[in-house]
Write a protein that holds these residues in place. Structure first.
Motif, PDB file in Angstrom:
ATOM      1  N   TYR A  90      -1.444 -58.626  22.081  1.00 49.84           N
ATOM      2  CA  TYR A  90      -2.119 -59.668  22.851  1.00 49.84           C
ATOM      3  C   TYR A  90      -1.216 -60.058  24.019  1.00 49.84           C
ATOM      4  N   VAL A  91      -1.799 -60.202  25.189  1.00 50.40           N
ATOM      5  CA  VAL A  91      -1.008 -60.538  26.374  1.00 50.40           C
ATOM      6  C   VAL A  91      -1.128 -62.032  26.663  1.00 50.40           C
ATOM      7  N   ALA A  92       0.020 -62.703  26.726  1.00 49.64           N
ATOM      8  CA  ALA A  92       0.060 -64.093  27.179  1.00 49.64           C
ATOM      9  C   ALA A  92      -0.086 -64.057  28.692  1.00 49.64           C
ATOM     10  N   ILE A  93      -1.312 -64.122  29.158  1.00 50.82           N
ATOM     11  CA  ILE A  93      -1.650 -63.766  30.526  1.00 50.82           C
ATOM     12  C   ILE A  93      -1.175 -64.819  31.529  1.00 50.82           C
ATOM     13  N   VAL A  94      -0.683 -64.330  32.658  1.00 47.23           N
ATOM     14  CA  VAL A  94      -0.201 -65.229  33.712  1.00 47.23           C
ATOM     15  C   VAL A  94      -1.377 -65.789  34.502  1.00 47.23           C
ATOM     16  N   THR A  95      -1.095 -66.821  35.290  1.00 45.96           N
ATOM     17  CA  THR A  95      -2.088 -67.402  36.189  1.00 45.96           C
ATOM     18  C   THR A  95      -1.723 -67.036  37.626  1.00 45.96           C
ATOM     19  N   PRO A  96      -2.545 -66.253  38.319  1.00 48.40           N
ATOM     20  CA  PRO A  96      -2.260 -65.930  39.722  1.00 48.40           C
ATOM     21  C   PRO A  96      -2.529 -67.141  40.622  1.00 48.40           C
ATOM     22  N   PHE A  97      -1.644 -67.362  41.573  1.00 51.01           N
ATOM     23  CA  PHE A  97      -1.824 -68.448  42.535  1.00 51.01           C
ATOM     24  C   PHE A  97      -2.025 -67.889  43.939  1.00 51.01           C
ATOM     25  N   THR A  98      -2.600 -68.706  44.794  1.00 47.42           N
ATOM     26  CA  THR A  98      -2.700 -68.359  46.202  1.00 47.42           C
ATOM     27  C   THR A  98      -1.294 -68.321  46.795  1.00 47.42           C
ATOM     28  N   PRO A  99      -1.117 -67.706  47.975  1.00 45.57           N
ATOM     29  CA  PRO A  99       0.235 -67.557  48.529  1.00 45.57           C
ATOM     30  C   PRO A  99       1.043 -68.840  48.634  1.00 45.57           C
ATOM     31  N   ASP A 100       0.386 -69.965  48.931  1.00 43.75           N
ATOM     32  CA  ASP A 100       1.121 -71.238  49.032  1.00 43.75           C
ATOM     33  C   ASP A 100       1.143 -71.998  47.715  1.00 43.75           C
ATOM     34  N   THR A 101       0.612 -71.407  46.666  1.00 38.10           N
ATOM     35  CA  THR A 101       0.536 -71.940  45.293  1.00 38.10           C
ATOM     36  C   THR A 101      -0.315 -73.200  45.165  1.00 38.10           C
ATOM     37  N   THR A 102      -1.051 -73.558  46.198  1.00 34.94           N
ATOM     38  CA  THR A 102      -1.875 -74.770  46.097  1.00 34.94           C
ATOM     39  C   THR A 102      -3.165 -74.533  45.321  1.00 34.94           C
ATOM     40  N   GLY A 103      -3.535 -73.281  45.138  1.00 37.45           N
ATOM     41  CA  GLY A 103      -4.752 -72.971  44.418  1.00 37.45           C
ATOM     42  C   GLY A 103      -4.562 -71.827  43.452  1.00 37.45           C
ATOM     43  N   VAL A 104      -5.514 -71.665  42.543  1.00 40.00           N
ATOM     44  CA  VAL A 104      -5.526 -70.529  41.619  1.00 40.00           C
ATOM     45  C   VAL A 104      -6.395 -69.425  42.219  1.00 40.00           C
ATOM     46  N   ASP A 105      -5.918 -68.205  42.159  1.00 41.72           N
ATOM     47  CA  ASP A 105      -6.676 -67.058  42.650  1.00 41.72           C
ATOM     48  C   ASP A 105      -7.499 -66.499  41.488  1.00 41.72           C
ATOM     49  N   TYR A 106      -8.700 -67.034  41.319  1.00 33.12           N
ATOM     50  CA  TYR A 106      -9.527 -66.674  40.170  1.00 33.12           C
ATOM     51  C   TYR A 106     -10.017 -65.226  40.251  1.00 33.12           C
ATOM     52  N   ALA A 107     -10.276 -64.743  41.464  1.00 37.23           N
ATOM     53  CA  ALA A 107     -10.705 -63.352  41.604  1.00 37.23           C
ATOM     54  C   ALA A 107      -9.594 -62.408  41.159  1.00 37.23           C
ATOM     55  N   ARG A 108      -8.365 -62.740  41.533  1.00 38.69           N
ATOM     56  CA  ARG A 108      -7.225 -61.910  41.125  1.00 38.69           C
ATOM     57  C   ARG A 108      -7.028 -61.986  39.609  1.00 38.69           C
ATOM     58  N   LEU A 109      -7.272 -63.148  39.022  1.00 36.09           N
ATOM     59  CA  LEU A 109      -7.162 -63.309  37.571  1.00 36.09           C
ATOM     60  C   LEU A 109      -8.154 -62.386  36.866  1.00 36.09           C
ATOM     61  N   ALA A 110      -9.389 -62.343  37.348  1.00 39.05           N
ATOM     62  CA  ALA A 110     -10.390 -61.468  36.738  1.00 39.05           C
ATOM     63  C   ALA A 110      -9.985 -60.009  36.873  1.00 39.05           C
ATOM     64  N   GLU A 111      -9.422 -59.641  38.027  1.00 34.05           N
ATOM     65  CA  GLU A 111      -8.945 -58.269  38.212  1.00 34.05           C
ATOM     66  C   GLU A 111      -7.834 -57.937  37.215  1.00 34.05           C
ATOM     67  N   HIS A 112      -6.937 -58.897  37.010  1.00 29.23           N
ATOM     68  CA  HIS A 112      -5.831 -58.669  36.082  1.00 29.23           C
ATOM     69  C   HIS A 112      -6.333 -58.495  34.657  1.00 29.23           C
ATOM     70  N   VAL A 113      -7.322 -59.283  34.276  1.00 27.59           N
ATOM     71  CA  VAL A 113      -7.932 -59.134  32.950  1.00 27.59           C
ATOM     72  C   VAL A 113      -8.460 -57.718  32.770  1.00 27.59           C
ATOM     73  N   ASN A 114      -9.194 -57.237  33.751  1.00 29.04           N
ATOM     74  CA  ASN A 114      -9.773 -55.899  33.655  1.00 29.04           C
ATOM     75  C   ASN A 114      -8.693 -54.825  33.591  1.00 29.04           C
ATOM     76  N   TRP A 115      -7.649 -54.980  34.385  1.00 32.14           N
ATOM     77  CA  TRP A 115      -6.557 -54.003  34.390  1.00 32.14           C
ATOM     78  C   TRP A 115      -5.887 -53.931  33.025  1.00 32.14           C
ATOM     79  N   LEU A 116      -5.613 -55.085  32.433  1.00 34.54           N
ATOM     80  CA  LEU A 116      -4.965 -55.119  31.122  1.00 34.54           C
ATOM     81  C   LEU A 116      -5.837 -54.463  30.050  1.00 34.54           C
ATOM     82  N   ILE A 117      -7.120 -54.747  30.090  1.00 32.72           N
ATOM     83  CA  ILE A 117      -8.020 -54.154  29.097  1.00 32.72           C
ATOM     84  C   ILE A 117      -8.104 -52.645  29.289  1.00 32.72           C
ATOM     85  N   GLU A 118      -8.150 -52.207  30.534  1.00 29.93           N
ATOM     86  CA  GLU A 118      -8.171 -50.773  30.816  1.00 29.93           C
ATOM     87  C   GLU A 118      -6.903 -50.075  30.312  1.00 29.93           C
TER      88      GLU A 118
END
Length: 294
Positions: free
Chosen positions: A8-36
């Motif tokens: 099981y992966v304790a998954i990280v949270t991707p942030f926008t470049p200035d860290t003021t927001g969460v990059d949800y699209a990148r998070l979904a991509e990371h989920v798919n990559w890990l499962i693959e």
């Protein structure tokens, strides 16, 4: 009750470049990559997910994004640590409504509670109705969830297992002797030892960057190929050791950058790695890359 086995992966949270927001699209991509790459489950909003640096809205959406992106392909165990019981229960209920498979819970994090308070806390979490993976982390938490305490806690409905991160490998066989709980190895730099001691799975941080190596290690152990498992483990251990340091999230995110899977940097108060640490992570990461080529 749900069985949590594998990596099981304790998954990280991707942030926008200035860290003021969460990059949800990148998070979904990371989920798919890990499962693959073959991981067996995901754990959002743990320490690696920087849950304490997320707003309530961000935390809710992170959980929902991971579960939606997973699309029932692997189980999702949601971290629900919070300063109060009411808040932790609220996150457990949100996890249930969002479709999570289970929750992972530290004991109360605000102070060192009594044994009775720990029991009451987990009873309240159980009432949310999802299987609970207790997280024993004596490095960052005041409470040591000992095998004897676990024996009492397992009498509570929905207590499914424990992520063991005390650093004392003797704990795993003792837990298995005194309880019927499932045990997952919690420290990356004790993963092989933990699996050989009887852990049925492993909640891994560095698997964010090197999922194939972690999955291969787990499968070799389960197949009884201990010589090959040892070879893999020795190659990835220098990177795994970062999991037991205060800079684990920075090391994981930098390793992901090296792996061609960037997710931004950590949020303050976590600061970026200095030049010496970056070099050490780079050298350790290169050893992990070589293990799949050999």
């Amino acid at each position: 009750m749900e069985r949590f086995e594998g990596v099981y992966v304790a998954i990280v949270t991707p942030f926008t470049p200035d860290t003021t927001g969460v990059d949800y699209a990148r998070l979904a991509e990371h989920v798919n990559w890990l499962i693959e790459k073959g991981v067996d489950g995901l754990v959002p909003c743990g320490t690696c997910g920087e849950y304490q640096q997320l707003s309530s809205e961000e935390r809710s959406r992170v959980v929902e994004t991971v579960i939606e992106a997973t699309d029932n392909r692997v189980p999702v165990i949601v971290g629900v640590a919070a300063p109060t019981t009411v808040q932790a229960v609220g996150w457990a209920e949100h996890a249930r409504r969002s479709g999570a498979t289970g929750v992972m819970a530290l004991p109360p994090i605000s102070y060192k509670p009594t044994w009775a308070e720990v029991v009451a806390y987990f009873q309240a979490l159980s009432d949310a109705g999802l299987p609970i993976m207790i997280y024993n982390n004596t490095h960052d938490n005041a409470t040591d969830v000992t095998p004897d305490l676990l024996h009492e806690l397992e009498q509570i409905e929905n207590i499914a297992g424990v992520k063991e991160f005390s650093g004392d490998i003797r704990r795993i066989p003792e837990i298995l002797e005194k309880t019927n709980l499932q045990v997952l190895a919690g420290a990356d730099d004790l993963a092989l030892e933990g699996l050989l001691a009887g852990a049925q799975g492993w909640i891994a941080g560095l698997a964010n960057a090197i999922p194939e190596q972690c999955v291969q290690l787990y499968r070799e152990v389960k197949a009884g190929n201990f010589e090959e498992a040892t070879r893999i483990y020795r190659s990835i251990l220098p990177l795994m050791r970062w999991d037991s340091t205060p800079r684990l999230v920075q090391a994981i995110k930098y390793s992901m950058e090296l792996a061609g899977q960037p997710v931004g940097v950590t949020r303050a108060p976590r600061l970026p790695l200095d030049a010496n640490d970056r070099k050490a992570v780079e050298e350790a990461y290169l050893g992990c890359v070589q293990v799949l080529k050999s």
